[in-house]
Design an enzyme around this catalytic site. Structure first.
Site, PDB file in Angstrom:
ATOM      1  N   ALA A 151      -8.325  -1.042 -14.868  1.00 54.17           N
ATOM      2  CA  ALA A 151      -7.147  -1.738 -15.375  1.00 54.17           C
ATOM      3  C   ALA A 151      -7.321  -3.259 -15.411  1.00 54.17           C
ATOM      4  O   ALA A 151      -6.707  -3.944 -16.234  1.00 54.17           O
ATOM      5  CB  ALA A 151      -5.942  -1.362 -14.517  1.00 54.17           C
TER       6      ALA A 151
ATOM      7  N   PHE B 118      -2.672  -1.523 -11.877  1.00 52.56           N
ATOM      8  CA  PHE B 118      -1.926  -0.560 -11.062  1.00 52.56           C
ATOM      9  C   PHE B 118      -1.225  -1.227  -9.888  1.00 52.56           C
ATOM     10  O   PHE B 118      -0.160  -0.819  -9.470  1.00 52.56           O
ATOM     11  CB  PHE B 118      -2.917   0.488 -10.555  1.00 52.56           C
ATOM     12  CG  PHE B 118      -2.318   1.852 -10.409  1.00 52.56           C
ATOM     13  CD1 PHE B 118      -1.716   2.468 -11.485  1.00 52.56           C
ATOM     14  CD2 PHE B 118      -2.369   2.513  -9.199  1.00 52.56           C
ATOM     15  CE1 PHE B 118      -1.168   3.724 -11.363  1.00 52.56           C
ATOM     16  CE2 PHE B 118      -1.821   3.775  -9.064  1.00 52.56           C
ATOM     17  CZ  PHE B 118      -1.225   4.380 -10.155  1.00 52.56           C
ATOM     18  N   ARG B 119      -1.885  -2.283  -9.358  1.00 49.23           N
ATOM     19  CA  ARG B 119      -1.431  -2.847  -8.106  1.00 49.23           C
ATOM     20  C   ARG B 119      -0.480  -4.039  -8.215  1.00 49.23           C
ATOM     21  O   ARG B 119       0.060  -4.482  -7.213  1.00 49.23           O
ATOM     22  CB  ARG B 119      -2.651  -3.336  -7.317  1.00 49.23           C
ATOM     23  CG  ARG B 119      -3.191  -2.287  -6.413  1.00 49.23           C
ATOM     24  CD  ARG B 119      -4.689  -2.275  -6.405  1.00 49.23           C
ATOM     25  NE  ARG B 119      -5.151  -0.930  -6.690  1.00 49.23           N
ATOM     26  CZ  ARG B 119      -5.063   0.075  -5.836  1.00 49.23           C
ATOM     27  NH1 ARG B 119      -4.607  -0.115  -4.642  1.00 49.23           N
ATOM     28  NH2 ARG B 119      -5.451   1.277  -6.160  1.00 49.23           N
TER      29      ARG B 119
ATOM     30  N   HIS C 220      -9.499   9.041 -18.354  1.00 47.69           N
ATOM     31  CA  HIS C 220      -8.093   9.358 -18.083  1.00 47.69           C
ATOM     32  C   HIS C 220      -7.292   9.506 -19.368  1.00 47.69           C
ATOM     33  O   HIS C 220      -6.076   9.351 -19.374  1.00 47.69           O
ATOM     34  CB  HIS C 220      -7.489   8.291 -17.167  1.00 47.69           C
ATOM     35  CG  HIS C 220      -8.119   8.270 -15.805  1.00 47.69           C
ATOM     36  ND1 HIS C 220      -8.007   7.224 -14.930  1.00 47.69           N
ATOM     37  CD2 HIS C 220      -8.893   9.201 -15.167  1.00 47.69           C
ATOM     38  CE1 HIS C 220      -8.689   7.498 -13.815  1.00 47.69           C
ATOM     39  NE2 HIS C 220      -9.234   8.685 -13.938  1.00 47.69           N
TER      40      HIS C 220
ATOM     41  N   CYS D  63       4.660  21.622 -30.087  1.00 48.93           N
ATOM     42  CA  CYS D  63       3.603  21.569 -31.108  1.00 48.93           C
ATOM     43  C   CYS D  63       4.086  22.134 -32.448  1.00 48.93           C
ATOM     44  O   CYS D  63       4.658  23.229 -32.495  1.00 48.93           O
ATOM     45  CB  CYS D  63       2.392  22.363 -30.613  1.00 48.93           C
ATOM     46  SG  CYS D  63       1.017  22.395 -31.772  1.00 48.93           S
TER      47      CYS D  63
ATOM     48  N   SER E 182     -12.061  -2.851 -11.592  1.00 47.88           N
ATOM     49  CA  SER E 182     -11.523  -1.630 -10.994  1.00 47.88           C
ATOM     50  C   SER E 182     -11.541  -1.765  -9.480  1.00 47.88           C
ATOM     51  O   SER E 182     -12.513  -2.258  -8.913  1.00 47.88           O
ATOM     52  CB  SER E 182     -12.359  -0.411 -11.407  1.00 47.88           C
ATOM     53  OG  SER E 182     -11.942   0.727 -10.680  1.00 47.88           O
ATOM     54  N   SER E 183     -10.474  -1.297  -8.847  1.00 45.75           N
ATOM     55  CA  SER E 183     -10.439  -1.324  -7.383  1.00 45.75           C
ATOM     56  C   SER E 183     -11.392  -0.268  -6.808  1.00 45.75           C
ATOM     57  O   SER E 183     -11.644  -0.242  -5.614  1.00 45.75           O
ATOM     58  CB  SER E 183      -9.016  -1.066  -6.886  1.00 45.75           C
ATOM     59  OG  SER E 183      -8.585   0.202  -7.321  1.00 45.75           O
TER      60      SER E 183
ATOM     61  N   ASN F  86     -14.931  -8.073  -9.930  1.00 45.74           N
ATOM     62  CA  ASN F  86     -13.514  -7.805  -9.685  1.00 45.74           C
ATOM     63  C   ASN F  86     -12.904  -9.011  -8.990  1.00 45.74           C
ATOM     64  O   ASN F  86     -13.580  -9.719  -8.254  1.00 45.74           O
ATOM     65  CB  ASN F  86     -13.362  -6.549  -8.809  1.00 45.74           C
ATOM     66  CG  ASN F  86     -12.009  -5.893  -8.938  1.00 45.74           C
ATOM     67  OD1 ASN F  86     -11.575  -5.586 -10.045  1.00 45.74           O
ATOM     68  ND2 ASN F  86     -11.324  -5.708  -7.837  1.00 45.74           N
TER      69      ASN F  86
HETATM   70  P1  NAD Z   1      -6.520  -0.811 -10.112  1.00 51.17           P
HETATM   71  O1  NAD Z   1      -5.191  -1.384 -10.479  1.00 51.17           O
HETATM   72  O2  NAD Z   1      -6.612   0.090  -8.957  1.00 51.17           O
HETATM   73  O3  NAD Z   1      -7.564  -1.995  -9.927  1.00 51.17           O
HETATM   74  C1  NAD Z   1      -7.655  -3.048 -10.838  1.00 51.17           C
HETATM   75  C2  NAD Z   1      -8.488  -4.130 -10.176  1.00 51.17           C
HETATM   76  O4  NAD Z   1      -8.721  -5.144 -11.127  1.00 51.17           O
HETATM   77  C3  NAD Z   1      -7.790  -4.774  -8.976  1.00 51.17           C
HETATM   78  O5  NAD Z   1      -8.631  -4.694  -7.844  1.00 51.17           O
HETATM   79  C4  NAD Z   1      -7.568  -6.244  -9.419  1.00 51.17           C
HETATM   80  O6  NAD Z   1      -7.817  -7.162  -8.382  1.00 51.17           O
HETATM   81  C5  NAD Z   1      -8.606  -6.406 -10.501  1.00 51.17           C
HETATM   82  N1  NAD Z   1      -8.245  -7.351 -11.560  1.00 51.17           N
HETATM   83  C6  NAD Z   1      -7.060  -7.450 -12.224  1.00 51.17           C
HETATM   84  N2  NAD Z   1      -7.137  -8.368 -13.202  1.00 51.17           N
HETATM   85  C7  NAD Z   1      -8.385  -8.890 -13.131  1.00 51.17           C
HETATM   86  C8  NAD Z   1      -9.069  -9.883 -13.854  1.00 51.17           C
HETATM   87  N3  NAD Z   1      -8.483 -10.538 -14.882  1.00 51.17           N
HETATM   88  N4  NAD Z   1     -10.341 -10.191 -13.516  1.00 51.17           N
HETATM   89  C9  NAD Z   1     -10.960  -9.535 -12.479  1.00 51.17           C
HETATM   90  N5  NAD Z   1     -10.365  -8.585 -11.763  1.00 51.17           N
HETATM   91  C10 NAD Z   1      -9.091  -8.247 -12.091  1.00 51.17           C
HETATM   92  O7  NAD Z   1      -7.050  -0.118 -11.454  1.00 51.17           O
HETATM   93  P2  NAD Z   1      -8.085   1.054 -11.652  1.00 51.17           P
HETATM   94  O8  NAD Z   1      -9.204   0.932 -10.670  1.00 51.17           O
HETATM   95  O9  NAD Z   1      -8.390   1.080 -13.110  1.00 51.17           O
HETATM   96  O10 NAD Z   1      -7.255   2.369 -11.277  1.00 51.17           O
HETATM   97  C11 NAD Z   1      -5.897   2.502 -11.625  1.00 51.17           C
HETATM   98  C12 NAD Z   1      -5.550   3.688 -12.527  1.00 51.17           C
HETATM   99  O11 NAD Z   1      -4.427   3.332 -13.364  1.00 51.17           O
HETATM  100  C13 NAD Z   1      -6.633   4.081 -13.479  1.00 51.17           C
HETATM  101  O12 NAD Z   1      -6.656   5.450 -13.517  1.00 51.17           O
HETATM  102  C14 NAD Z   1      -6.190   3.563 -14.849  1.00 51.17           C
HETATM  103  O13 NAD Z   1      -6.418   4.557 -15.825  1.00 51.17           O
HETATM  104  C15 NAD Z   1      -4.687   3.418 -14.758  1.00 51.17           C
HETATM  105  N6  NAD Z   1      -4.203   2.185 -15.447  1.00 51.17           N
HETATM  106  C16 NAD Z   1      -4.608   1.925 -16.730  1.00 51.17           C
HETATM  107  C17 NAD Z   1      -4.195   0.741 -17.368  1.00 51.17           C
HETATM  108  C18 NAD Z   1      -4.672   0.469 -18.783  1.00 51.17           C
HETATM  109  O14 NAD Z   1      -4.935   1.387 -19.534  1.00 51.17           O
HETATM  110  N7  NAD Z   1      -4.838  -0.795 -19.179  1.00 51.17           N
HETATM  111  C19 NAD Z   1      -3.356  -0.150 -16.704  1.00 51.17           C
HETATM  112  C20 NAD Z   1      -2.953   0.159 -15.395  1.00 51.17           C
HETATM  113  C21 NAD Z   1      -3.399   1.336 -14.764  1.00 51.17           C
END
Ligand code: NAD
Length: 248
Positions: free
Chosen positions: A14, A25-26, A111, A144, A185-186, A210
C-alpha cells in the site's frame, strides 16, 4: 544491484500508492481502518453483509478511481521497459501499475483488483457502474447476469482463498528472480510477505524500501527507510548517470 539485475521482481504494498492519495492500511483514521473488512464467509452467507460490504467498497472506490500513477509507479514501469525487472507482484488492488504502463501479463495481483467485479460462481466480469445501479437504483445486491451467482468486487477478502494462478505465478517469478525489491509494504500480511523470504532463501538479493521498519529488515541485503517516490526517482537518475558513463 538494479543495474546488474535482469530478472528483478518488484513486490509492492500500500505504501506504493500513498503518494497517489490512497491511504495505506495503517494510517490513522484512513478509510481502511474506519471500514473494517467483512469476512468472506459472512459475505457469502448473508444478504445483509453483502449489502454492507458493497456500501463500504464503494466508499473506498471513490478514492481509488480518482487516483493516478505516481512517480514510483512510473519508475518501475521504466525499469521494466529497460529490461531490469521481469514482474511486479502487488498486494494493491488499485490497478495503478497497469495504468503506469506495465504490461498486464507482467503484473501479478495477489489480492485481486478493485476496478471491476466478478461472479464468484462462473468468474464472469461485471462493471462496477452496473453493480452500483443494481444496489442504488434497483435495490438488490448484484447477481451474475450469466448464471445468477453472487457478484463481488474482484478483490480478495479476509477469509477468502488466495487466487491459485496468481500464487503460482508469483512463486515462479520469485524463484526466477536475481533481485527482489520489496517496496512500501509492512511485510506483515501473509502469505504475500512469504515471497521476499522465498526469494532470499533462493539466493536472490533482497532490498526493502519502506518509510518505517518492517519485520523482515534483518533478512535484507539492503534496507532503505525513506519515501518511495524519492528513492525510486533517485535510482532512475543514478542509472541514467551510470549508463551515460559507460557509453562515454
Ligand atoms: P501496510 O499498510 O501494512 O504497509 C504499508 C507500508 O508502507 C507501511 O509500513 C508504511 O510505513 C509504508 N509507506 C507508506 N507510504 C510510504 C511512502 N510514501 N514511502 C515509503 N513507505 C511508505 O500495507 P501492505 O503491506 O500492502 O498490507 C496491507 C493490505 O491492505 C494489503 O493486502 C493491501 O492489498 C491492502 N491495501 C491496498 C491498498 C491499495 O490498493 N493501494 C491500500 C491500502 C491497503
Amino acid at each position: 544491484m538494479v543495474q546488474r539485475a535482469r530478472r528483478a521482481v518488484v513486490f509492492t504494498g500500500a505504501g506504493m500508492s500513498t503518494e497517489c492519495g490512497i491511504p495505506d492500511f495503517r494510517s490513522p483514521g484512513g478509510f481502511w481502518t474506519r471500514y473494517k473488512p467483512i469476512e468472506f464467509s459472512a459475505f457469502m452467507s448473508s444478504e445483509e453483509a453483502r449489502r454492507e460490504a458493497w456500501k463500504r467498497f464503494f466508499a473506498i472506490h471513490e478514492n481509488l478511481s480518482a487516483a493516478r500513477p505516481g512517480a514510483g509507479h512510473r519508475v518501475i514501469s521504466e525499469l521494466m521497459r529497460r529490461g531490469h525487472v521481469s514482474h511486479v507482484i502487488t498486494q494493491n488492488i488499485d490497478g495503478l501499475h497497469a495504468a503506469s504502463g506495465v504490461p498486464p501479463d507482467r503484473i501479478i495481483e495477489l489480492h485481486g483488483n478493485g476496478t471491476y467485479a466478478a461472479c464468484l460462481a462462473c468468474g464472469m466480469r461485471h462493471e462496477l457502474s452496473w453493480a452500483r445501479d443494481e444496489l442504488e437504483l434497483r435495490g438488490r445486491t448484484p447477481a451474475c447476469v450469466g448464471c445468477g451467482g453472487i457478484v463481488k468486487s474482484a478483490t480478495i477478502s479476509f477469509g477468502q482463498a488466495m487466487p491459485e494462478q496468481e500464487m503460482a505465478d508469483a512463486r515462479a517469478a520469485t524463484l526466477n528472480a536475481d533481485l527482489f525489491l520489496a517496496l512500501g509494504s509492512s511485510l506483515q500480511v501473509f502469505p504475500a510477505a512469504g515471497f521476499p523470504v522465498m526469494a532470499k532463501q533462493n539466493r536472490a538479493q533482497l532490498v526493502i524500501v519502506n518509510r518505517e521498519a518492517t519485520g523482515l529488515d534483518g533478512l535484507a541485503d539492503l534496507v532503505v527507510h525513506a519515501e518511495l517516490g524519492d528513492v525510486l526517482l533517485a535510482l532512475l537518475a543514478r542509472l541514467a548517470l551510470t549508463s551515460a558513463n559507460h557509453s562515454g
